[in-house]
Structures are given as structure tokens and as C-alpha cells.
Scaffold this motif. Structure first.
Motif, PDB file in Angstrom:
ATOM      1  N   SER A 188      46.023  38.374  37.041  1.00 27.27           N
ATOM      2  CA  SER A 188      45.503  39.987  37.107  1.00 27.27           C
ATOM      3  C   SER A 188      44.885  40.055  35.461  1.00 27.27           C
ATOM      4  O   SER A 188      45.098  39.770  34.592  1.00 27.27           O
ATOM      5  CB  SER A 188      46.879  40.728  37.003  1.00 27.27           C
TER       6      SER A 188
ATOM      7  N   PHE B 132      50.041  40.938  33.915  1.00 26.20           N
ATOM      8  CA  PHE B 132      50.510  41.582  35.087  1.00 26.20           C
ATOM      9  C   PHE B 132      51.302  42.852  34.866  1.00 26.20           C
ATOM     10  O   PHE B 132      52.046  42.969  33.807  1.00 26.20           O
ATOM     11  CB  PHE B 132      51.281  40.790  36.022  1.00 26.20           C
ATOM     12  N   ASN B 133      51.286  44.030  35.536  1.00 23.50           N
ATOM     13  CA  ASN B 133      52.255  44.873  35.390  1.00 23.50           C
ATOM     14  C   ASN B 133      53.195  44.413  36.300  1.00 23.50           C
ATOM     15  O   ASN B 133      53.233  44.016  37.299  1.00 23.50           O
ATOM     16  CB  ASN B 133      51.615  46.292  36.038  1.00 23.50           C
ATOM     17  N   TYR B 134      54.696  44.560  35.746  1.00 20.04           N
ATOM     18  CA  TYR B 134      55.855  44.301  36.547  1.00 20.04           C
ATOM     19  C   TYR B 134      55.669  44.603  37.851  1.00 20.04           C
ATOM     20  O   TYR B 134      56.006  44.127  38.938  1.00 20.04           O
ATOM     21  CB  TYR B 134      57.202  44.723  35.548  1.00 20.04           C
ATOM     22  N   ARG B 135      55.819  46.050  38.158  1.00 20.40           N
ATOM     23  CA  ARG B 135      55.816  46.600  39.427  1.00 20.40           C
ATOM     24  C   ARG B 135      54.813  45.932  40.287  1.00 20.40           C
ATOM     25  O   ARG B 135      55.227  45.773  41.479  1.00 20.40           O
ATOM     26  CB  ARG B 135      55.791  48.235  39.245  1.00 20.40           C
ATOM     27  N   SER B 136      53.424  46.034  39.866  1.00 17.11           N
ATOM     28  CA  SER B 136      52.569  45.467  40.779  1.00 17.11           C
ATOM     29  C   SER B 136      52.751  44.062  41.066  1.00 17.11           C
ATOM     30  O   SER B 136      52.510  43.374  42.346  1.00 17.11           O
ATOM     31  CB  SER B 136      51.231  45.492  39.917  1.00 17.11           C
ATOM     32  N   LEU B 137      53.151  43.443  40.403  1.00 16.12           N
ATOM     33  CA  LEU B 137      53.447  41.958  40.506  1.00 16.12           C
ATOM     34  C   LEU B 137      54.679  41.687  41.348  1.00 16.12           C
ATOM     35  O   LEU B 137      54.470  40.981  42.276  1.00 16.12           O
ATOM     36  CB  LEU B 137      53.886  41.062  39.173  1.00 16.12           C
TER      37      LEU B 137
ATOM     38  N   ASN C  84      55.565  43.642  43.678  1.00 20.13           N
ATOM     39  CA  ASN C  84      55.099  44.189  44.966  1.00 20.13           C
ATOM     40  C   ASN C  84      54.188  43.551  45.746  1.00 20.13           C
ATOM     41  O   ASN C  84      54.346  43.256  46.816  1.00 20.13           O
ATOM     42  CB  ASN C  84      54.371  45.611  44.627  1.00 20.13           C
ATOM     43  N   LEU C  85      53.452  42.692  44.892  1.00 18.13           N
ATOM     44  CA  LEU C  85      52.516  41.639  45.354  1.00 18.13           C
ATOM     45  C   LEU C  85      53.196  40.476  45.798  1.00 18.13           C
ATOM     46  O   LEU C  85      52.976  39.981  47.145  1.00 18.13           O
ATOM     47  CB  LEU C  85      51.578  41.168  44.171  1.00 18.13           C
TER      48      LEU C  85
ATOM     49  N   LYS D 265      54.991  41.584  49.417  1.00 19.42           N
ATOM     50  CA  LYS D 265      53.783  42.082  50.541  1.00 19.42           C
ATOM     51  C   LYS D 265      52.568  41.243  50.844  1.00 19.42           C
ATOM     52  O   LYS D 265      52.066  41.429  51.817  1.00 19.42           O
ATOM     53  CB  LYS D 265      53.475  43.498  50.259  1.00 19.42           C
ATOM     54  N   GLN D 266      52.349  40.250  49.800  1.00 16.46           N
ATOM     55  CA  GLN D 266      51.404  39.285  50.111  1.00 16.46           C
ATOM     56  C   GLN D 266      51.429  38.652  51.395  1.00 16.46           C
ATOM     57  O   GLN D 266      52.509  38.221  51.648  1.00 16.46           O
ATOM     58  CB  GLN D 266      51.157  38.332  48.767  1.00 16.46           C
TER      59      GLN D 266
ATOM     60  N   THR E   6      54.479  52.026  34.704  1.00 17.38           N
ATOM     61  CA  THR E   6      53.155  51.485  35.586  1.00 17.38           C
ATOM     62  C   THR E   6      52.230  50.988  34.687  1.00 17.38           C
ATOM     63  O   THR E   6      51.317  50.293  34.833  1.00 17.38           O
ATOM     64  CB  THR E   6      52.594  52.709  36.315  1.00 17.38           C
TER      65      THR E   6
END
Length: 232
Positions: free
Chosen positions: A64, A78-83, A85-86, A89-90, A222
Motif C-alpha cells: 500500500s 497500510f492503514n490497519y482497518r483497510s488491511l 478489510n482487504l 474480503k479479497q 482511519t
């Protein structure tokens, strides 16, 4: 044939009269061939030699990238929440894993050594085919949000901090006021990949991802970025 032998003898006699020239030529050829061999060997190791993991051509490290207003790279994080979530859901990969790196003190050991720790989801051991010498790797009981306090030791940590005890699976270690049950020891032959940076020390202890160093508050933010979290 006789003419060739005669010319060879004449050449040899001529070279005997100029030892400095012969030494210079031989030295130059030796240095040149040595340098060529080093370059070829380095090229093989860096570019051609296969990684010691199954289906290594299908392994990817996802980054990222943080960019400036001109879309130029500043750093990778990486943002922790985004990581997370990825990870959840990937659909691009058959399997994916999370890794985070840190340092801790084993307060349960008399010498209280500082150790290099890696927090991972169970897929890490499958993707890298990490061999075990004793016990098991992380499994379904150590999936995300399971908070199962277990740990896996490197071979060197087992030998140096626990004297290679055959009863290691009956022992515990304490980190950050949490008591972890030791469930396995990684085999000595395992080659750990340099997913963080090339000079990062090898892992001493593996913990489930849930216990990584990122605080509960930062996990919800975020805008918080982490340089030492990875997506494999």
C-alpha cells in the motif's frame, strides 16, 4: 606438428625472459575471471534461483503506497482497518495472510531476553510451507479474532532460551502480561523471507495476529498508518 612444437617452445622461452609481463597478464586474467564469476553468481542468487517455497511463482507481497499531491511515492504503509478489510474480503488470491513485526521481552525467562516477534494469520505457515520440528503450526483455532494465546518458537530460540527441552510443549512464555502456551517449534532448515526489509532480524517467536502491537484505538483509526504490517 613439429613446427607448432617449435613455435610453442620459442614462445615459452620468450616469456621466461619477461616474468613481470607474465605475472601482469596472469593476474589480470585471474581478477577478471573472479569478478565475472562473482557477477554471475550474484545474478543467479538475486534473479534466477528459485525461492525455497512451494509454487513460489504464485507468491506475491502486496504493498500500500502513500503518495504526495504529484502522485510520487512517499513510503509504503497500510492503514490497519483497510488491511484487515482487504484480508477479509479479497478475492484475487486463493489464500492470503497478514504479518506484523515487533520486539518484545520474554519476562517469563530468567534472563528476560528481547526477542523479534512476528504476528501472523494461520495462512502464513501454509503459504511458506513452514516445517515444524515439534508440535503444530497455527490453525483454525488461531484465526482472526480468536484471541487464542499460543506461540511458536524458532529453532534457535528453542535451543538458546529453552535449552532444546523435549518437553517444550508443556511450557509457557509471558509477553505483555499475557501467558502463551507453546504449541510448536519451527524446523532449523526453514528459510524466512525478507518481507519487511532486507536486514530485518529473523523471527524468534511467532504469535497469532490478534496479539500484534497495534493498540485498540489505532485499530479503529482511519488515518493511522503502519510501516511494519504486511499482506502476503
Amino acid at each position: 606438428m613439429n613446427l607448432f612444437i617449435y613455435q610453442l617452445k620459442q614462445a615459452f622461452l620468450g616469456l621466461k625472459k619477461k616474468p613481470a609481463f607474465v605475472f601482469s597478464v596472469v593476474s589480470t586474467m585471474g581478477i577478471t575471471l573472479g569478478a565475472l564469476l562473482c557477477v554471475v553468481t550474484l545474478a543467479y542468487v538475486m534473479l534466477i534461483k528459485p525461492l525455497p517455497y512451494p509454487e513460489q511463482e504464485r507468491l506475491f507481497l502486496v504493498e500500500s503506497t502513500v503518495v504526495d499531491k504529484d502522485q510520487k511515492k512517499i513510503f509504503s504503509a497500510f492503514n490497519y482497518r483497510s488491511l484487515v478489510n482487504l484480508y477479509r474480503k479479497q478475492t484475487s488470491f486463493e489464500s492470503a495472510a497478514l504479518l506484523a513485526y515487533g520486539k518484545n521481552v520474554l519476562v517469563s525467562q530468567p534472563s528476560q531476553p528481547q526477542v523479534i516477534t512476528t504476528y501472523v494469520t494461520p495462512e502464513t505457515f501454509e503459504l511458506l510451507n513452514i516445517p515444524m520440528v515439534i508440535g503444530r503450526s497455527f490453525g483454525i483455532d488461531e484465526q482472526l479474532d480468536s484471541y487464542n494465546p499460543v506461540a511458536i518458537l524458532s529453532y534457535d530460540t528453542w535451543q538458546n532460551e529453552f535449552a532444546g527441552s523435549i518437553d517444550i510443549l508443556d511450557e509457557k512464555l509471558v509477553v505483555d502480561n499475557v501467558s502463551f502456551s507453546i504449541i510448536g517449534v519451527v524446523a532449523e532448515r526453514f528459510v524466512e523471507p525478507k518481507t519487511y526489509y532486507i536486514k530485518h532480524p529473523l523471527t524468534d517467536v511467532w504469535f497469532p495476529w490478534d496479539y500484534n502491537y497495534i493498540s485498540a484505538e489505532r485499530r479503529k483509526e482511519t488515518g493511522s498508518m503502519s510501516l511494519d504490517t504486511m499482506f502476503l
